[in-house]
Scaffold this active site. Sequence first.
Site, short mmCIF file in Angstrom:
data_model
loop_
_atom_site.label_atom_id
_atom_site.label_comp_id
_atom_site.label_asym_id
_atom_site.label_seq_id
_atom_site.Cartn_x
_atom_site.Cartn_y
_atom_site.Cartn_z
N LYS A 15 -15.46 0.47 26.16
CA LYS A 15 -16.07 0.77 27.46
C LYS A 15 -17.55 0.39 27.47
O LYS A 15 -18.02 -0.30 28.37
CB LYS A 15 -15.92 2.27 27.79
CG LYS A 15 -14.48 2.74 27.89
CD LYS A 15 -14.39 4.20 28.28
CE LYS A 15 -14.92 5.17 27.23
NZ LYS A 15 -14.13 5.24 25.99
N ARG A 91 -14.06 13.04 32.59
CA ARG A 91 -13.22 13.08 31.40
C ARG A 91 -12.13 14.13 31.53
O ARG A 91 -11.25 14.19 30.68
CB ARG A 91 -14.09 13.45 30.19
CG ARG A 91 -14.10 12.41 29.09
CD ARG A 91 -14.79 13.05 27.91
NE ARG A 91 -14.96 12.19 26.78
CZ ARG A 91 -15.84 11.21 26.67
NH1 ARG A 91 -16.59 10.88 27.68
NH2 ARG A 91 -15.94 10.53 25.54
N ARG A 130 -17.37 0.58 13.39
CA ARG A 130 -18.65 0.78 14.08
C ARG A 130 -19.52 1.79 13.32
O ARG A 130 -20.72 1.58 13.17
CB ARG A 130 -18.37 1.28 15.50
CG ARG A 130 -19.59 1.56 16.32
CD ARG A 130 -19.23 2.10 17.70
NE ARG A 130 -18.50 3.37 17.62
CZ ARG A 130 -18.02 4.03 18.66
NH1 ARG A 130 -18.14 3.53 19.87
NH2 ARG A 130 -17.39 5.17 18.49
N ARG A 132 -20.53 5.06 14.01
CA ARG A 132 -21.52 5.90 14.69
C ARG A 132 -21.51 7.29 14.05
O ARG A 132 -20.59 7.61 13.30
CB ARG A 132 -21.14 5.98 16.18
CG ARG A 132 -22.28 6.25 17.12
CD ARG A 132 -21.84 6.09 18.57
NE ARG A 132 -20.84 7.09 18.95
CZ ARG A 132 -20.12 7.02 20.05
NH1 ARG A 132 -20.25 6.00 20.87
NH2 ARG A 132 -19.24 7.96 20.33
N ARG A 143 -11.04 13.67 18.68
CA ARG A 143 -11.37 13.07 19.98
C ARG A 143 -10.13 12.42 20.60
O ARG A 143 -9.88 12.53 21.79
CB ARG A 143 -12.47 12.01 19.81
CG ARG A 143 -13.86 12.59 19.90
CD ARG A 143 -14.84 11.84 19.02
NE ARG A 143 -15.16 10.51 19.50
CZ ARG A 143 -15.71 9.58 18.72
NH1 ARG A 143 -15.95 9.83 17.45
NH2 ARG A 143 -16.02 8.41 19.22
P1 AP5 Z 1 -17.42 0.71 22.29
O1 AP5 Z 1 -17.86 -0.23 23.35
O2 AP5 Z 1 -18.45 1.49 21.55
O3 AP5 Z 1 -16.26 1.69 22.82
P2 AP5 Z 1 -16.32 2.90 23.82
O4 AP5 Z 1 -15.06 2.83 24.61
O5 AP5 Z 1 -17.62 2.94 24.54
O6 AP5 Z 1 -16.13 4.10 22.80
P3 AP5 Z 1 -16.97 5.42 22.60
O7 AP5 Z 1 -16.75 5.85 21.19
O8 AP5 Z 1 -18.35 5.29 23.10
O9 AP5 Z 1 -16.19 6.41 23.51
P4 AP5 Z 1 -16.22 7.95 23.32
O10 AP5 Z 1 -15.45 8.39 24.50
O11 AP5 Z 1 -15.74 8.42 22.01
O12 AP5 Z 1 -17.72 8.31 23.24
P5 AP5 Z 1 -18.79 8.77 24.28
O13 AP5 Z 1 -20.06 8.18 23.84
O14 AP5 Z 1 -18.31 8.52 25.67
O15 AP5 Z 1 -16.55 -0.16 21.28
C1 AP5 Z 1 -16.10 0.41 20.07
C2 AP5 Z 1 -16.25 -0.61 18.93
O16 AP5 Z 1 -15.35 -1.68 19.14
C3 AP5 Z 1 -17.64 -1.21 18.84
O17 AP5 Z 1 -18.00 -1.34 17.50
C4 AP5 Z 1 -17.49 -2.59 19.49
O18 AP5 Z 1 -18.37 -3.55 18.94
C5 AP5 Z 1 -16.04 -2.93 19.17
N1 AP5 Z 1 -15.42 -3.74 20.21
C6 AP5 Z 1 -15.68 -3.70 21.55
N2 AP5 Z 1 -14.92 -4.59 22.22
C7 AP5 Z 1 -14.16 -5.21 21.27
C8 AP5 Z 1 -13.15 -6.22 21.33
N3 AP5 Z 1 -12.77 -6.79 22.49
N4 AP5 Z 1 -12.56 -6.60 20.17
C9 AP5 Z 1 -12.90 -6.01 18.99
N5 AP5 Z 1 -13.86 -5.06 18.87
C10 AP5 Z 1 -14.47 -4.65 20.00
O19 AP5 Z 1 -18.79 10.34 24.04
C11 AP5 Z 1 -19.21 10.92 22.83
C12 AP5 Z 1 -19.08 12.43 22.89
O20 AP5 Z 1 -19.91 12.96 23.95
C13 AP5 Z 1 -17.69 12.97 23.20
O21 AP5 Z 1 -16.91 13.07 22.05
C14 AP5 Z 1 -18.05 14.34 23.81
O22 AP5 Z 1 -18.34 15.27 22.82
C15 AP5 Z 1 -19.31 14.06 24.59
N6 AP5 Z 1 -19.07 13.73 26.02
C16 AP5 Z 1 -19.38 12.54 26.63
N7 AP5 Z 1 -19.03 12.55 27.93
C17 AP5 Z 1 -18.48 13.76 28.16
C18 AP5 Z 1 -17.89 14.37 29.31
N8 AP5 Z 1 -17.82 13.72 30.50
N9 AP5 Z 1 -17.40 15.62 29.20
C19 AP5 Z 1 -17.46 16.28 28.03
N10 AP5 Z 1 -18.00 15.78 26.90
C20 AP5 Z 1 -18.50 14.52 26.95
MG MG Z 2 -19.25 4.30 24.60
#
Ligand code: AP5
Ligand code: MG
Length: 189
Positions: A15, A91, A130, A132, A143
């Site tokens: 995403k 979410r 990745r 993180r 998750r």
């Molecule tokens: P990346 O682009 O980082 O993926 P992403 O979908 O953004 O994954 P996230 O881990 O950011 O999603 P998340 O939902 O866990 O975390 P968030 O930050 O939202 O890509 C992933 C990897 O793949 C990268 O290394 C990239 O280079 C690689 N890649 C990309 N495209 C590729 C391709 N085509 N081919 C191969 N490789 C590729 O949330 C984190 C935390 O915040 C949550 O766990 C929660 O605790 C909290 N939180 C956030 N929002 C809320 C909410 N609305 N409500 C409650 N808690 C929340």
């Molecule tokens: Mg993300």
Amino acid sequence: MPLRLVILGRQGSGKGTQCSLLVEHYGCVHVSTGDMLRAAREEGTELGRAAGELMDRGDLVPDDVMIGIVGERLAKPDIVEHGVLLDGFPRTPEQADALEDILEGQGAVLDVAVNLDVPVDDVKARMLARGREDDTPDAIDRRLRLYEEQTEPLIDWFEGRGLLEVVDGLGTEDEVFARLQATVDDRLA
Ligand code: AP5
Ligand code: MG
């Protein structure tokens, strides 16, 4: 009318990666709740400390907290003028209901919600590569489990409103972007 888009998809589905390309192309503002929470953690605010613990466990931050943060952000002039690409919000169905109310209050509507579809095994491999702070095997599993429980009902929520599109998230970043762009353009036409 400025664009209002939502991107859905499992953790690690790409995403954030695709959002950078999408906002460059469509000129709207990228709002990633995960990035906002990580920034708050860096700054050491009260929210950041509380959210940091939840994130490290792979738990969700409570709905009312997230709804307050996003509601404030959506009212800012840059988004009112240029539109928004929401990443990580909503979410839960509760967050989706709140988003609907917030937009209605602004006289705005959502254009489309795109679900970036990548199988579980592929997202696990991407996240481990990745590395993180919250990408530990335990937090990743938690998750992904929460995603099936709480975020999958969202897909039905968007589908019920005729807003859902599904895009295959496998392939190179450019290939995925081309699919996303074609899907969004079709919707807007
Ligand atoms: P990346 O682009 O980082 O993926 P992403 O979908 O953004 O994954 P996230 O881990 O950011 O999603 P998340 O939902 O866990 O975390 P968030 O930050 O939202 O890509 C992933 C990897 O793949 C990268 O290394 C990239 O280079 C690689 N890649 C990309 N495209 C590729 C391709 N085509 N081919 C191969 N490789 C590729 O949330 C984190 C935390 O915040 C949550 O766990 C929660 O605790 C909290 N939180 C956030 N929002 C809320 C909410 N609305 N409500 C409650 N808690 C929340
Ligand atoms: Mg993300």
